[in-house]
Design a protein around this motif. Structure first.
Motif, short mmCIF file in Angstrom:
data_model
loop_
_atom_site.label_atom_id
_atom_site.label_comp_id
_atom_site.label_asym_id
_atom_site.label_seq_id
_atom_site.Cartn_x
_atom_site.Cartn_y
_atom_site.Cartn_z
N HIS A 217 0.85 -1.20 0.00
CA HIS A 217 0.00 0.00 0.00
C HIS A 217 0.88 1.24 0.00
O HIS A 217 1.79 1.37 0.82
N LEU A 218 0.60 2.15 -0.91
CA LEU A 218 1.29 3.44 -0.94
C LEU A 218 0.31 4.45 -0.34
O LEU A 218 -0.62 4.88 -1.01
N PRO A 219 0.49 4.81 0.93
CA PRO A 219 -0.58 5.53 1.63
C PRO A 219 -0.83 6.95 1.12
O PRO A 219 -1.96 7.41 1.16
N GLU A 220 0.20 7.63 0.68
CA GLU A 220 -0.01 9.00 0.18
C GLU A 220 0.82 9.16 -1.08
O GLU A 220 2.04 9.19 -1.03
N ALA A 221 0.14 9.31 -2.22
CA ALA A 221 0.88 9.43 -3.47
C ALA A 221 1.71 10.70 -3.49
O ALA A 221 2.74 10.77 -4.14
N GLN A 222 1.26 11.72 -2.74
CA GLN A 222 1.99 12.98 -2.79
C GLN A 222 3.38 12.87 -2.16
O GLN A 222 4.26 13.64 -2.50
#
Lengths: 474, 120
Positions: A217-222
């Motif tokens: 899981h990539l929790p925040e793309a930013q």
């Protein structure tokens, strides 16, 4: 007429009084030498009084020896205020407090009828409109992969629980079908603000954890594209791609912590001599993930782990690859190449991995799902993504006109269109009345809602909440 | 920890971009380009730079006209104007505004900066 009090008692200690006062203390403390201070300190023993009494006629001199009467003049801006604000927080302490995740509240009333989720629980249509608790093991896994967000109100209840919605069952069933057919479900979750896109992602992850998938899981793309983490060009790539070693290390730790059981069961098919500690074939994948300790080798280890997960083998778990805040990777990133050209997000190796999987270029050996959720908070505009999602959504419905490109607009990006050409779109909307009732009943049982939940209350709250979008703000 | 770039020591909590911009003659544009050249992201702090990169930055800076070289160029330009006896040269020498501003008030910056031997 005589005064009711003795006048001498009201007189302040003065020179005259001192002369007339009897040396009473001298009788009490004959050992100490008699001084003026001890004589006067008959009624008050404070040092200040004693000091004043010692030289009663001379006013107090300042440090410089200058005696000044009246209020002291303080010029504007020259005041030296020393206000004690207490101990200031240590660096990073404020942020840690702001971003902390609280998953339980001992003051909340335990809900007696709340049951834990089981492996098929989220895919069971009978559970639609029920609130089910997340098992403790899954909570740890979700926390490790940063699925919970500080903006969500988990801390108001005794135990984290989720509402099973129609969309949830739809999504998890599609995930199961894809895994059964060893295919990859490629889907984008979209919807209005505060409709539960991130929560839907959390439910998909819960389903995956309960069914022994590997979840990445990539929790925040930013975090990947706003140029806040280290980047380095990869040597053997053309056009050049960039690795993000510090982020990769953090991701590896999360993967290892969340998927330890599954990774321990999965064995490598090839030998890995390129790793810091070389591994023979047949060792568990957890051993690869365990090697992630240094930033320098993080990307190498991540690649080795990913290649092993992708390798055809007798036992490979299904994989869920998910990302929140899709718009952030559907644009040119804030990074710059050594020749000062902006780097497209797709040239960042980790983003490239996700977009390749979302676009269908990567086949998972045991199937799985690639989920991206859009976000409506701090959301960069990506014209191509918005158009592509609108097109896919229109194509899924019968008899709806598919929107076309604006011929007078130049800001479209072909690379983004190619990735989103064949994804499915799941629109997450407000909860319906039955789901709203389940939520209200759960809140009432937890002590959050102090009223009797009946049809009238449900109808009223549901309507006031803009048709089931909880806490919608205008 | 303190890192030394181009002979100046910086605290580890200082942004690399700000550290570079502390040199005379090196502004936001140039510092952004130097960062990109060495693949340093804009929010990197001095403490997280590997020693190799710090050496590379020092080497890079030593090839550029910054600090005393850049100051000397400015001084030479002003001196040339002065030697030619131009109005701009004279205004510099008098410590007055050079570009036609009124001088009734608000000329502190000119008083501070405009000199034949300009340092800042």
């Amino acid at each position: 007429m005589s005064a009711p009090n003795c006048l001498r008692c009201l007189v302040r200690p003065s020179a005259a009084f001192r002369l007339s006062a009897p040396p009473s203390t001298s009788t009490l403390t004959p050992a100490t030498p008699l001084t003026a201070a001890t004589q006067i300190a008959a009624f008050s023993t404070t040092r200040a009084t004693a000091a004043r009494a010692q030289s009663p006629q001379t006013p107090q001199a300042t440090v410089k020896g200058h005696v000044r009467k009246g209020k002291r003049l303080t010029l504007k801006g020259k005041k030296t205020k020393t206000i004690d604000h207490g101990k200031s927080p240590l660096p990073g302490e404020r942020k840690a407090y702001r971003k902390r995740i609280i998953l339980s509240n001992d003051n909340a009333i335990p809900v007696p009828w709340l049951t834990d989720l089981t492996a098929p629980g989220l895919a069971d249509p009978a559970n639609v409109g029920k609130v089910l608790a997340l098992p403790p093991m899954t909570q740890d896994q979700l926390r490790a992969s940063e699925a919970f967000k500080p903006t969500q109100c988990w801390g108001m209840f005794r135990q984290p629980a989720v509402l099973v919605r129609k969309e949830t069952v739809d999504l998890t069933n599609r995930m199961q079908e894809a895994a059964a057919a060893r295919k990859v479900l490629r889907m984008v979750l979209t919807g209005n603000k505060i409709t539960g896109k991130s929560l839907m992602l959390l439910q998909a992850m819960t389903h995956a954890f309960l069914n022994e998938w590997v979840v990445i899981h990539l929790p925040e793309a930013q975090d990947l594209t706003t140029a806040v983490t280290e980047y380095a060009p990869l040597s053997d790539t053309n056009p050049v791609q960039y690795s993000q070693p510090v982020y990769a290390l953090k991701l590896l730790h999360a993967i290892r912590q969340a998927n330890a059981d599954v990774l321990a069961k999965t064995l490598t098919v090839s030998e890995h001599s390129e790793l810091p500690q070389s591994l023979p074939a047949g060792s568990p994948l957890l051993a690869i993930a365990n090697q992630a300790k240094e930033v320098d080798s993080a990307w190498l280890i991540f690649q080795a782990l990913w290649n092993e997960l992708m390798a055809p083998a007798p036992y490979r778990p299904p994989i869920l690859l998910s990302l929140d805040g899709l718009a952030h990777i559907m644009r040119v990133s804030d990074y710059r190449s050594p020749s000062f050209d902006p780097i497209h997000s797709f040239d960042l190796a980790l983003v490239r991995l996700f977009t390749d999987a979302l676009g269908g270029a990567i086949k998972f050996p045991a199937g799985g799902a690639v989920l991206g959720a859009t976000s409506r908070n701090n959301n960069p505009r990506s014209a191509s993504m918005e158009l592509a999602l609108a097109q896919r959504e229109a194509e899924q419905q019968q008899g709806v006109e598919v929107p076309q490109k604006d011929p007078f607009f130049r800001g479209y990006d072909e690379r983004i269109e190619a990735v989103l050409k064949s994804v499915q779109v799941l629109r997450v909307g407000g909860v319906d009345r039955r789901e709203a009732r389940a939520l209200l009943e759960y809140w009432a049982a937890s002590g959050m809602l102090r009223t009797v939940v009946d049809e009238k209350v449900v109808a009223e709250k549901w309507t006031l909440a803009g048709g089931g979008v909880p806490y919608q703000r205008h | 920890m303190v890192a030394i770039i181009f002979g100046v020591s910086f605290h580890e909590q200082k942004l690399v971009k700000k550290a570079l911009e502390s040199f005379y003659g090196l502004g936001p544009q140039t510092s952004a380009r130097i960062l990109a050249k060495h693949c340093i992201h804009p929010r990197t702090k001095i403490g997280s730079l590997p020693p190799k990169t710090i050496t590379a930055l020092t080497a890079e800076l030593s090839t550029m006209t910054i600090e005393s070289d850049a100051r000397r160029i400015v001084q030479e330009n002003i001196k040339r104007l002065r030697d030619m006896g131009t109005y701009r040269g004279r205004r510099h020498a008098m410590g007055l505004p050079v570009r036609g501003q009124r001088t009734k008030n608000q000329i502190e910056t000119a008083k501070k900066l405009n000199k034949v031997e300009r340092m800042a």
